[in-house]
Design an enzyme around this catalytic site. Structure first.
Site, PDB file in Angstrom:
ATOM      1  N   LYS A 144      40.501  37.902  58.897  1.00 27.38           N
ATOM      2  CA  LYS A 144      40.659  38.372  60.288  1.00 27.38           C
ATOM      3  C   LYS A 144      39.956  37.436  61.267  1.00 27.38           C
ATOM      4  CE  LYS A 144      40.315  43.219  58.855  1.00 27.38           C
ATOM      5  NZ  LYS A 144      39.446  44.406  58.966  1.00 27.38           N
ATOM      6  N   THR A 192      33.944  31.044  35.613  1.00 27.26           N
ATOM      7  CA  THR A 192      32.721  31.043  36.424  1.00 27.26           C
ATOM      8  C   THR A 192      32.441  32.448  36.943  1.00 27.26           C
ATOM      9  OG1 THR A 192      33.183  28.761  37.025  1.00 27.26           O
ATOM     10  CG2 THR A 192      31.526  29.913  38.350  1.00 27.26           C
ATOM     11  N   ARG A 248      32.086  30.923  45.633  1.00 23.61           N
ATOM     12  CA  ARG A 248      33.038  29.821  45.432  1.00 23.61           C
ATOM     13  C   ARG A 248      33.937  29.782  46.651  1.00 23.61           C
ATOM     14  NH1 ARG A 248      36.526  28.298  40.153  1.00 23.61           N
ATOM     15  NH2 ARG A 248      34.458  27.545  39.582  1.00 23.61           N
TER      16      ARG A 248
HETATM   17  C1  NCD Z   1      36.333  23.928  36.905  1.00 22.82           C
HETATM   18  C2  NCD Z   1      36.255  24.145  38.400  1.00 22.82           C
HETATM   19  O1  NCD Z   1      36.558  25.236  38.901  1.00 22.82           O
HETATM   20  O2  NCD Z   1      35.879  23.186  39.057  1.00 22.82           O
HETATM   21  N1  NCD Z   1      36.412  25.092  36.152  1.00 22.82           N
HETATM   22  C3  NCD Z   1      35.308  25.855  35.895  1.00 22.82           C
HETATM   23  O3  NCD Z   1      34.554  26.210  36.763  1.00 22.82           O
HETATM   24  N2  NCD Z   1      35.065  26.152  34.613  1.00 22.82           N
HETATM   25  C4  NCD Z   1      37.284  22.880  36.488  1.00 22.82           C
HETATM   26  C5  NCD Z   1      38.704  22.896  36.994  1.00 22.82           C
HETATM   27  O4  NCD Z   1      39.127  23.760  37.744  1.00 22.82           O
HETATM   28  O5  NCD Z   1      39.442  21.997  36.582  1.00 22.82           O
END
Ligand code: NCD
Length: 314
Positions: free
Chosen positions: A87, A59, A108
């Site tokens: 921190k 990603t 993320r």
């Molecule tokens: C997934 C995620 O991060 O949710 N991977 C991804 O983004 N390609 C799937 C996973 O971690 O199993």
């Protein structure tokens, strides 16, 4: 004329069928633009903040690759350890600062709902690249594009989802997109890892139908088999993970017993649920799926930034 109404991408629920059909068309167009060598420069002068507070390979790198291939640039932070969040700074304050440094952010984060908090703090577009066990809408969009590209249709097909349907955020998001199409979804998981009821309730008034089973042989009747990893990091009790981690293993023998043209997908990373002996079969499409991530995200970056892809000459 239709124009993409979304600045942020936070939850797969935000899309209409019209949005999805438009996204597929624009990704297809972006693929042509990219292949003809005309993509570089489309986002010249734009900066992407790449904020990954949880592990990622595909990603993060596909978003970063997408931005670079469009001629944009990046600033990034990886993990809490090297961010002032360690921190005690709040995500809200972090985002307020980043807005001064970038034009768009991809985030993320391990906490469900965090991308909404991030988006609420700023005026720039924010894209959710996975929030805990919640949503992963851009993976779902690229999965949708993959299924359309591989099967040439999104109607009248049977898709088997196998593995961790409880914590797997890619499935949570993908189900929300596929509900608009006449799809027979077969949910294959141990009871402990079944799709949460909240996702099933959502589906009642849509063309997609679902059935549930524990039986791995259900994959034999599927046109697409979407395999997922048991999400070790989401279990409160590690013993429970140990008990369930080997429940299913998709291997060559099982795929050869399935429909001849079945397509095997996996968002990756894989652990033990998908054997490497499947890789050489023509059915294996998971590395192509990861590849589609780049053009899909090139299209999404443009759509969120309001760049009219239709008007780009290739
Ligand atoms: C997934 C995620 O991060 O949710 N991977 C991804 O983004 N390609 C799937 C996973 O971690 O199993």
């Amino acid at each position: 004329m239709y124009s993409f109404p979304h600045k942020n991408i936070l939850d797969a629920d935000q899309f209409t069928k019209e949005d999805l059909d438009f996204f597929i068309e624009m990704t297809h167009r972006m693929k042509d633009i990219y292949q003809s060598g005309k993509a570089f420069g489309i986002l010249r002068g734009k900066l992407l903040a790449s904020l990954f507070f949880e592990a990622s390979t595909r990603t993060r790198l596909s978003f970063e690759s997408a931005m670079e291939r469009l001629g944009g640039r990046l600033i990034s932070t990886v993990g809490f350890q090297f961010s002032s969040i360690s921190k005690g700074e709040t995500l809200y304050d972090t985002m307020k600062m980043i807005e001064a440094y970038a034009d768009i952010a991809v985030i993320r984060h391990p906490v469900e709902g965090s991308s909404r908090i991030a988006a609420g703090a700023v005026k720039m577009p924010v894209i959710n690249a996975g929030d805990g066990a919640g949503q992963h809408p851009t993976q779902a969009l690229l999965d949708l594009y993959t299924i359309k590209s591989e099967k040439n249709t999104l109607e009248n097909i049977t898709i088997g989802f196998i593995g961790d349907l409880k914590y797997g955020r890619t499935i949570h998001s993908l189900i929300k997109l596929l509900k608009f199409y006449k799809i027979n979804a077969v949910l294959i998981s141990p009871e402990e890892l079944a799709l949460p009821d909240s996702y099933k309730r959502d589906l009642k008034d849509y063309p997609m139908s679902i059935e549930e089973t524990r039986d791995i042989k259900a994959i034999w009747d599927c046109d697409v088999i979407y395999v997922t990893r048991i999400q070790e990091e989401r279990f409160a009790d590690h013993k429970e993970y140990e008990k369930l981690k080997e429940t299913y293993k998709i291997n060559k023998e099982l795929i050869l017993a399935s429909k001849k043209n079945t397509t095997v997908l996996h968002p990756l990373p894989r652990v033990s649920e998908l054997s490497t002996d499947v890789d050489d079969l023509p059915n294996a499409a998971y590395f192509r799926q990861a590849e589609y991530g780049v053009v899909s995200r090139m299209a999404l970056l443009c759509l969120c930034l309001g760049v009219p892809i239709r008007e780009i000459q290739n």
